[in-house]
Scaffold this motif. Structure first.
Motif, mmCIF file in Angstrom:
data_model
loop_
_atom_site.group_PDB
_atom_site.id
_atom_site.type_symbol
_atom_site.label_atom_id
_atom_site.label_comp_id
_atom_site.label_asym_id
_atom_site.label_seq_id
_atom_site.Cartn_x
_atom_site.Cartn_y
_atom_site.Cartn_z
ATOM 1 N N UNK A 79 0.823 -1.208 0.000
ATOM 2 C CA UNK A 79 0.000 0.000 0.000
ATOM 3 C C UNK A 79 0.856 1.256 0.000
ATOM 4 N N UNK A 80 2.124 1.132 0.414
ATOM 5 C CA UNK A 80 2.955 2.341 0.410
ATOM 6 C C UNK A 80 3.240 2.834 -1.015
ATOM 7 N N UNK A 81 3.036 1.986 -2.013
ATOM 8 C CA UNK A 81 3.122 2.473 -3.395
ATOM 9 C C UNK A 81 2.027 3.498 -3.662
ATOM 10 N N UNK A 82 0.866 3.286 -3.071
ATOM 11 C CA UNK A 82 -0.245 4.222 -3.224
ATOM 12 C C UNK A 82 0.063 5.542 -2.528
ATOM 13 N N UNK A 83 0.726 5.468 -1.376
ATOM 14 C CA UNK A 83 1.133 6.694 -0.678
ATOM 15 C C UNK A 83 2.093 7.492 -1.558
#
Length: 727
Positions: A79-83
């Motif tokens: 999910x840190x790719x989305x951040x």
């Protein structure tokens, strides 16, 4: 367990295979109704997520084959790719070690010629071609991506992140900062690390600054997977602590939902960018594949617990959304997934035989290069003698004025340094002369003081923080050891944090004693590779050495620790009352080259090697030895404890054949042990003795004199070593 995660993703997506994509699909459309995330953006995030997943799978395979050396993966945290997608390329980022998705997404956004997948693999196999650390560690960092490399496992990078954010918008940084004025600082960490004092202290300091109306554009990203190695985080703990914290705006998202995570991250980033205040983004994640390659997860988690987490897999969540909303078929996404696997594994095969660092010199080059440049910078500096008669404190104060005048990027800060001028008056008048933006007080927290210094360096500033007492630095020593000293090493010199850390220390202080205000614990500093440790004793040296440290910091990016003997701050006399023997008085240019000693006298019978308070003590003893016993001595003031002036020590030792080491630090772990070792290692075979303080804390009052080195002990040791020349 990695095969089980991989198999579950494939099987779960195949269940959706019958879903038919919508006709005339539009990749510019929202990924789902009401979302600001487009299909094209979601596909880009998915590509980064699966790239990160296959890097984790490849790392396990490389380790199994004996080629990989780092297996803490990002699986479940993609999910840190989305951040990353919600931020700008010019927003500096200090990342958690499970940030593979963020790294790949930032590389995708920023473009460039480098292959980000290969870069990560180069780090896993410790190849010298790895672009940030040169094979010294597997880190997520690249200078062109504004990702500052971190090796932290316990959130020790948060004080630095606070420092970058706090100084980003300051007027003094406007001309030096590599980032735009409206940039924000992103810092990610895990839920377990959020309990560490460094995280708690940094967040508190950020809120304190914001409470005072100061700009702190810091986005705190907590990736909450509910477990720290094998220790569970109580359910709801992070939200209970931070969701209603006064002064901290809280955002949250389910990391398995790409649209929800993007909305929360975009809102949090927009808030921080507009209001220049800290925000907390709480992303619920899951840890897949265990903690690391050596971790046996079934030893502390049940099969049911492990299997339940597969359903919260973020890349599965992104894929399902793309399929269920009719943007792509499951078959298409599985083809993309397998194509990425092939691309990563092909790169893995290519990198596993690449050269690694092959010698001590290669490993240590960033450290040695910084030291070489520091010595050059200090050697070129010559300080003119002064007509005024100044004490040590006055000489340091004058040097600070000179440095702030010479370097407009220089800042002085710490507890009580501004209006008060420091506990002992050493910073008196600085704020009046240079303003509150360049000379300011901090909160009472050494981690914050040093974190500000590290953030200042990344903003192109020269930090001169003050730690009030040597004993206090141990509250925050990892900010020097784990953060400051390692940055050039693990970035191969691409990043640096120039700083001159002033610390008041040593014993013999009268009227305000005890073990916290009289402390000789320098061993922990001398054990840190790459830092410079200055220890001035005479006022003639103090100003020149401080300026040498400033020059080394500016020219070479050096981290310098400047140890000041409190007991000598206001000392004026040496041998007798009123003689003014411990005031400035040099008539020559002062040479303060880093790693060089200063020798008093040219006696040929005894060399006394010492530093700090030991210098005036030894000079008084030398005078007694000459007058009473006919022994002519020379006294070698080390001045620099790191690098130690070995050549000068050996020169003076060879000149007399009798060496007495006078060490005010403790017998165990003190400076004297290092001097002894260097003399023996370099072939000295003459007479040798050591006088030092006891292995004790320093008590209050006159009791301290029983455990500290004394002039009587120095004289007795000298006579035992040399004897009297008089009949």
């Amino acid at each position: 367990m990695s095969d089980a995660v991989d198999d579950h993703f494939i099987a779960a997506l195949q269940v959706c295979a019958a879903t038919v994509p919508a006709p005339g699909r539009d990749d510019s459309a929202p990924v789902r109704p009401g979302s600001s995330l487009t299909v094209a953006e979601a596909l880009g995030i998915f590509d980064s997520q699966i790239g990160s997943r296959h890097l984790d799978l490849a790392a396990r395979a490389l380790r199994a084959d004996g080629h990989g050396f780092y297996t803490i993966g990002s699986a479940g945290h993609e999910a840190n790719a989305t951040v990353a997608a919600a931020l700008r390329c010019t927003d500096p980022a200090l990342l958690h070690y499970r940030s593979g998705g963020f790294f790949l997404q930032r590389a995708h956004q920023c473009g460039g010629e480098r292959d980000a997948l290969r870069d990560v693999l180069l780090g896993i196999v410790s190849a010298t071609e790895e672009p940030i650390s040169g094979g010294r560690h597997k880190v997520f960092g690249r200078h062109d991506l504004n990702i500052i490399p971190q090796t932290s496992t316990i959130a020790s990078h948060l004080p630095r992140a606070l420092g970058v954010a706090f100084l980003l918008g300051q007027a003094c940084a406007a001309a030096t900062s590599p980032w735009p004025k409206d940039a924000i600082v992103a810092c990610s960490f895990g839920d377990a690390s959020a309990n560490h004092s460094t995280a708690v202290g940094a967040i508190n300091a950020a809120l304190n600054a914001a409470y005072r109306g100061l700009e702190v554009p810091l986005l705190l990203v907590c990736e909450d997977n509910g477990i720290g190695i094998s220790t569970k985080t109580p359910h709801g703990w992070i939200a209970s602590v931070y969701a209603h914290r006064p002064g901290l705006t809280y955002f949250s998202a389910d990391g398995a939902d790409v649209a929800e995570t993007f909305a929360a991250a975009a809102a949090a980033a927009a808030y921080v960018r507009h209001y220049r205040r800290p925000a907390f983004l709480h992303v619920s994640t899951v840890r897949l594949m265990g903690h690391a390659g050596s971790d046996y997860e079934p030893g502390y988690r049940s099969p049911r617990e492990i299997a339940e987490d597969y359903g919260r897999d973020p890349i599965l969540g992104t894929a399902r959304m793309l399929v269920e909303q009719g943007h792509r078929s499951a078959t298409e996404l599985l083809e993309v997934y397998e194509h990425k696997r092939a691309a990563v594994m092909e790169r893995a095969r290519q990198v596993c035989q690449l050269p690694q660092l092959d010698s001590p010199a290669a490993v240590m080059e960033p450290l040695r290069g910084t030291l070489r440049a520091s010595v050059r910078a200090s050697r070129e500096l010559r300080c003119a003698p002064t007509e005024a008669k100044m004490t040590l404190a006055q000489a340091i104060n004058t040097a600070l004025h000179d440095i702030l005048r010479e370097y407009p990027q220089a800042l002085v800060f710490g507890e009580d340094v501004a209006r008060k001028g420091g506990v002992y008056g050493l910073t008196r008048g600085l704020q009046k002369s240079f303003g509150a933006a360049r000379v300011f007080d901090t909160i009472l927290d050494e981690q914050t003081i040093l974190g500000l210094a590290l953030g200042a360096g990344l903003n192109g500033l020269l930090a001169i923080p003050e730690i009030q007492y040597l004993a206090y630095v141990h509250n925050a020593l990892d900010q020097i050891r784990g953060e400051a000293a390692t940055l050039q090493f693990f970035s191969n010199g691409q990043y640096r944090n120039p700083a001159v850390i002033r610390i008041a220390g040593y014993g013999f202080q009268k009227g305000f004693g005890g073990h916290f205000h009289n402390d000789d614990s320098v061993a922990a500093l001398l054990d840190i590779p790459g830092i410079i440790v200055a220890s001035p004793s005479h006022p003639d040296d103090a100003g020149a050495m401080l300026r040498a440290c400033a020059s080394a910091a500016v020219e070479a990016g050096a981290v310098c620790v400047y140890l000041e003997p409190i007991a000598l701050y206001h000392t004026r006399d040496l041998h007798s009352e009123g003689d003014g023997g411990w005031l400035t008085g040099s008539h020559d240019l002062v040479d303060a080259t880093i790693g060089t000693a200063r020798t008093y006298g040219d006696g040929e019978q005894l060399s006394i090697v010492t530093f700090g308070n030991g210098v005036p003590m030894s000079l008084r003893v030398a005078d007694v030895l000459r007058r009473t016993h006919g022994i002519r001595c020379r006294v070698t003031d080390l001045r620099w404890l790191a690098p130690l002036p070995i050549k000068d020590i050996l020169r003076d030792a060879a000149a007399t054949g009798h060496v007495l080491i006078v060490d005010e630090t403790r017998r165990s772990g003190g400076v004297g042990q290092q001097i002894l070792a260097e003399l023996i290692d370099n072939g000295y075979r003459g007479a040798l003795a050591r006088v030092c303080s006891y292995d004790s804390f320093i008590p209050l009052g006159d009791a301290a004199l029983h455990v500290l080195v004394s002039e009587e002990a120095i004289e007795h040791a000298a006579l035992s070593l040399v004897g009297s020349t008089r009949a």
